[in-house]
Design a protein around this motif. Structure first.
Motif, PDB file in Angstrom:
ATOM      1  N   MET A 218       0.823  -1.208   0.000  1.00  0.00           N
ATOM      2  CA  MET A 218       0.000   0.000   0.000  1.00  0.00           C
ATOM      3  C   MET A 218       0.858   1.259   0.000  1.00  0.00           C
ATOM      4  O   MET A 218       0.523   2.256  -0.637  1.00  0.00           O
ATOM      5  CB  MET A 218      -0.930   0.010   1.212  1.00  0.00           C
ATOM      6  N   LYS A 219       1.984   1.214   0.710  1.00  0.00           N
ATOM      7  CA  LYS A 219       2.872   2.387   0.745  1.00  0.00           C
ATOM      8  C   LYS A 219       3.417   2.696  -0.643  1.00  0.00           C
ATOM      9  O   LYS A 219       3.382   3.847  -1.108  1.00  0.00           O
ATOM     10  CB  LYS A 219       4.020   2.127   1.718  1.00  0.00           C
ATOM     11  N   SER A 220       3.920   1.654  -1.319  1.00  0.00           N
ATOM     12  CA  SER A 220       4.453   1.876  -2.665  1.00  0.00           C
ATOM     13  C   SER A 220       3.349   2.274  -3.642  1.00  0.00           C
ATOM     14  O   SER A 220       3.546   3.127  -4.517  1.00  0.00           O
ATOM     15  CB  SER A 220       5.157   0.611  -3.155  1.00  0.00           C
ATOM     16  N   TRP A 221       2.145   1.681  -3.483  1.00  0.00           N
ATOM     17  CA  TRP A 221       1.031   2.010  -4.381  1.00  0.00           C
ATOM     18  C   TRP A 221       0.576   3.453  -4.180  1.00  0.00           C
ATOM     19  O   TRP A 221       0.317   4.164  -5.153  1.00  0.00           O
ATOM     20  CB  TRP A 221      -0.124   1.047  -4.129  1.00  0.00           C
ATOM     21  N   GLU A 222       0.485   3.890  -2.924  1.00  0.00           N
ATOM     22  CA  GLU A 222       0.062   5.265  -2.660  1.00  0.00           C
ATOM     23  C   GLU A 222       1.114   6.281  -3.098  1.00  0.00           C
ATOM     24  O   GLU A 222       0.768   7.384  -3.550  1.00  0.00           O
ATOM     25  CB  GLU A 222      -0.258   5.418  -1.171  1.00  0.00           C
ATOM     26  N   ASP A 223       2.385   5.913  -2.997  1.00  0.00           N
ATOM     27  CA  ASP A 223       3.434   6.787  -3.538  1.00  0.00           C
ATOM     28  C   ASP A 223       3.284   6.941  -5.047  1.00  0.00           C
ATOM     29  O   ASP A 223       3.448   8.043  -5.596  1.00  0.00           O
ATOM     30  CB  ASP A 223       4.821   6.216  -3.208  1.00  0.00           C
ATOM     31  N   HIS A 224       2.955   5.836  -5.698  1.00  0.00           N
ATOM     32  CA  HIS A 224       2.728   5.881  -7.148  1.00  0.00           C
ATOM     33  C   HIS A 224       1.507   6.733  -7.492  1.00  0.00           C
ATOM     34  O   HIS A 224       1.520   7.494  -8.467  1.00  0.00           O
ATOM     35  CB  HIS A 224       2.561   4.460  -7.686  1.00  0.00           C
ATOM     36  N   MET A 225       0.444   6.619  -6.674  1.00  0.00           N
ATOM     37  CA  MET A 225      -0.741   7.434  -6.909  1.00  0.00           C
ATOM     38  C   MET A 225      -0.443   8.925  -6.728  1.00  0.00           C
ATOM     39  O   MET A 225      -0.985   9.770  -7.442  1.00  0.00           O
ATOM     40  CB  MET A 225      -1.874   7.017  -5.951  1.00  0.00           C
ATOM     41  N   MET A 226       0.426   9.245  -5.769  1.00  0.00           N
ATOM     42  CA  MET A 226       0.850  10.637  -5.581  1.00  0.00           C
ATOM     43  C   MET A 226       1.611  11.135  -6.801  1.00  0.00           C
ATOM     44  O   MET A 226       1.455  12.284  -7.226  1.00  0.00           O
ATOM     45  CB  MET A 226       1.721  10.755  -4.334  1.00  0.00           C
ATOM     46  N   ASP A 227       2.431  10.260  -7.373  1.00  0.00           N
ATOM     47  CA  ASP A 227       3.244  10.651  -8.534  1.00  0.00           C
ATOM     48  C   ASP A 227       2.376  10.929  -9.758  1.00  0.00           C
ATOM     49  O   ASP A 227       2.682  11.836 -10.541  1.00  0.00           O
ATOM     50  CB  ASP A 227       4.264   9.561  -8.855  1.00  0.00           C
ATOM     51  N   ILE A 228       1.319  10.131  -9.940  1.00  0.00           N
ATOM     52  CA  ILE A 228       0.474  10.306 -11.132  1.00  0.00           C
ATOM     53  C   ILE A 228      -0.683  11.286 -10.883  1.00  0.00           C
ATOM     54  O   ILE A 228      -1.536  11.474 -11.741  1.00  0.00           O
ATOM     55  CB  ILE A 228      -0.075   8.956 -11.635  1.00  0.00           C
ATOM     56  N   GLY A 229      -0.724  11.892  -9.697  1.00  0.00           N
ATOM     57  CA  GLY A 229      -1.735  12.911  -9.412  1.00  0.00           C
ATOM     58  C   GLY A 229      -3.099  12.376  -9.030  1.00  0.00           C
ATOM     59  O   GLY A 229      -4.106  13.050  -9.239  1.00  0.00           O
ATOM     60  N   ARG A 230      -3.156  11.172  -8.454  1.00  0.00           N
ATOM     61  CA  ARG A 230      -4.434  10.606  -8.009  1.00  0.00           C
ATOM     62  C   ARG A 230      -4.501  10.600  -6.482  1.00  0.00           C
ATOM     63  O   ARG A 230      -4.615   9.566  -5.844  1.00  0.00           O
ATOM     64  CB  ARG A 230      -4.618   9.195  -8.569  1.00  0.00           C
ATOM     65  N   GLU A 231      -4.433  11.785  -5.889  1.00  0.00           N
ATOM     66  CA  GLU A 231      -4.492  11.899  -4.435  1.00  0.00           C
ATOM     67  C   GLU A 231      -5.876  11.540  -3.887  1.00  0.00           C
ATOM     68  O   GLU A 231      -6.015  11.268  -2.700  1.00  0.00           O
ATOM     69  CB  GLU A 231      -4.120  13.319  -4.000  1.00  0.00           C
ATOM     70  N   ASP A 232      -6.891  11.560  -4.758  1.00  0.00           N
ATOM     71  CA  ASP A 232      -8.244  11.220  -4.310  1.00  0.00           C
ATOM     72  C   ASP A 232      -8.374   9.746  -3.934  1.00  0.00           C
ATOM     73  O   ASP A 232      -9.323   9.371  -3.236  1.00  0.00           O
ATOM     74  CB  ASP A 232      -9.258  11.561  -5.404  1.00  0.00           C
ATOM     75  N   LEU A 233      -7.434   8.911  -4.373  1.00  0.00           N
ATOM     76  CA  LEU A 233      -7.488   7.480  -4.068  1.00  0.00           C
ATOM     77  C   LEU A 233      -6.651   7.103  -2.848  1.00  0.00           C
ATOM     78  O   LEU A 233      -6.636   5.941  -2.455  1.00  0.00           O
ATOM     79  CB  LEU A 233      -6.999   6.670  -5.276  1.00  0.00           C
ATOM     80  N   ILE A 234      -5.983   8.080  -2.266  1.00  0.00           N
ATOM     81  CA  ILE A 234      -5.113   7.805  -1.118  1.00  0.00           C
ATOM     82  C   ILE A 234      -5.916   7.946   0.167  1.00  0.00           C
ATOM     83  O   ILE A 234      -6.793   8.800   0.287  1.00  0.00           O
ATOM     84  CB  ILE A 234      -3.906   8.760  -1.126  1.00  0.00           C
TER      85      ILE A 234
END
Length: 292
Positions: A218-234
């Protein structure tokens, strides 16, 4: 000869009477029991009258319903999914003139649907209208949840950690007692309750390891979501922990800027005071020279 002819005549008369009776009985049965098609049609009409009218099909779906039986008859070995794909490919190759009859039929059905829906809404009570609104909101929420789940799956969100019983169930499901899934689940629950504590400890440890796996993924996935601009999924807790150090760095930057400004102000103040002292000393020296 006369008695024989009389007997044959009476036998023929009895046969005719029996045939007439059988015909009348069959007619009575036919008239008393309606055909199955008639029953089905009446049932369909009553269900349509009691419920809301169904939305009409668009032109493409009308074309699919027309072509599907033909395609299935000509290609009996092909799967239904492949048949639908072929029909969709045919629809794309059709000219606007060929599509026009299906689209016009869809427009007519849509106009009729509007009229039927208005008629249906007019006969509803306020309580029924409110209930329909609640059901619609529930349907929309369910669709939204399904779409979100599908999106998260496509984005590769890690699966949640399993409980000790879930791990035990996945290992022993095939060999569990019972023919149905429900019976197998029941037998597995009984087996789980009958396990000793040291036997359950194995699955508890596996569940703890699975929690660590989930946390890291989850940590690596949420970091990836931050990188692609999907903060709404964190998750909110992750966002709050990430915002705190950022706020600290901003405060530290502000503090350094403030310190620099204070240092600069003190430096300018010191330079001003030194300038004044030098001026006063120079004036004093000029006065002493004049006196002499």
């Amino acid at each position: 000869m006369a008695p024989f002819s009389f007997m044959t005549a009476s036998a023929s008369w009895l046969a005719k009477s029996f045939s007439v009776l059988s015909c009348t009985s069959t007619l009575a049965r036919c008239t008393s029991i309606p055909p199955a098609a008639y029953i089905n049609s009446v049932k369909w009409l009553t269900s349509q009258a009691s419920g809301p009218p169904k939305r009409p099909l668009n032109g493409y779906m009308r074309y699919v319903l027309q072509q599907q039986p033909v395609m299935t008859r000509h290609n009996p070995d092909i799967k239904s999914v492949d048949i639908i794909r072929k029909i969709a490919q045919q629809w794309r190759t059709l000219s606007p003139e060929q599509k026009q009859p299906f689209q016009e039929a869809s427009l007519r059905a849509r106009e009729q649907f509007k009229l039927d829906f208005q008629r249906y809404q007019a006969q509803l009570t306020p309580a029924q209208i409110q209930q329909q609104a609640v059901e619609k909101r529930q349907r929309m929420a369910k669709r939204k949840a399904i779409r979100k789940k599908r999106e998260l799956t496509n984005l590769g969100k890690p699966k949640r950690p399993r409980s000790p019983f879930n791990i035990f169930m996945s290992e022993h499901f095939e060999e569990a007692r019972g023919t149905t899934t429900q019976a197998k689940m029941k037998s597995l629950m009984e087996d789980w309750r009958n396990l000793f504590s040291h036997q359950k400890q194995v699955y508890t440890q596996l569940a703890e390891d699975d929690k660590i796996r989930y946390k890291n993924e989850m940590k690596s996935w949420e970091d990836h979501m931050m990188d692609i601009g999907r903060e709404d999924l964190i998750r909110e807790q992750t966002l709050s922990t990430k915002k705190k150090p950022a706020a600290k760095t901003v405060a530290a930057k502000k503090g350094t800027k403030k310190a620099k400004a204070v240092k600069k102000a003190t430096a300018t103040g010191k330079s001003k005071t030194t300038g004044k002292t030098t001026k006063s000393s120079s004036v004093k020296t000029v006065r002493t020279t004049k006196k002499t």
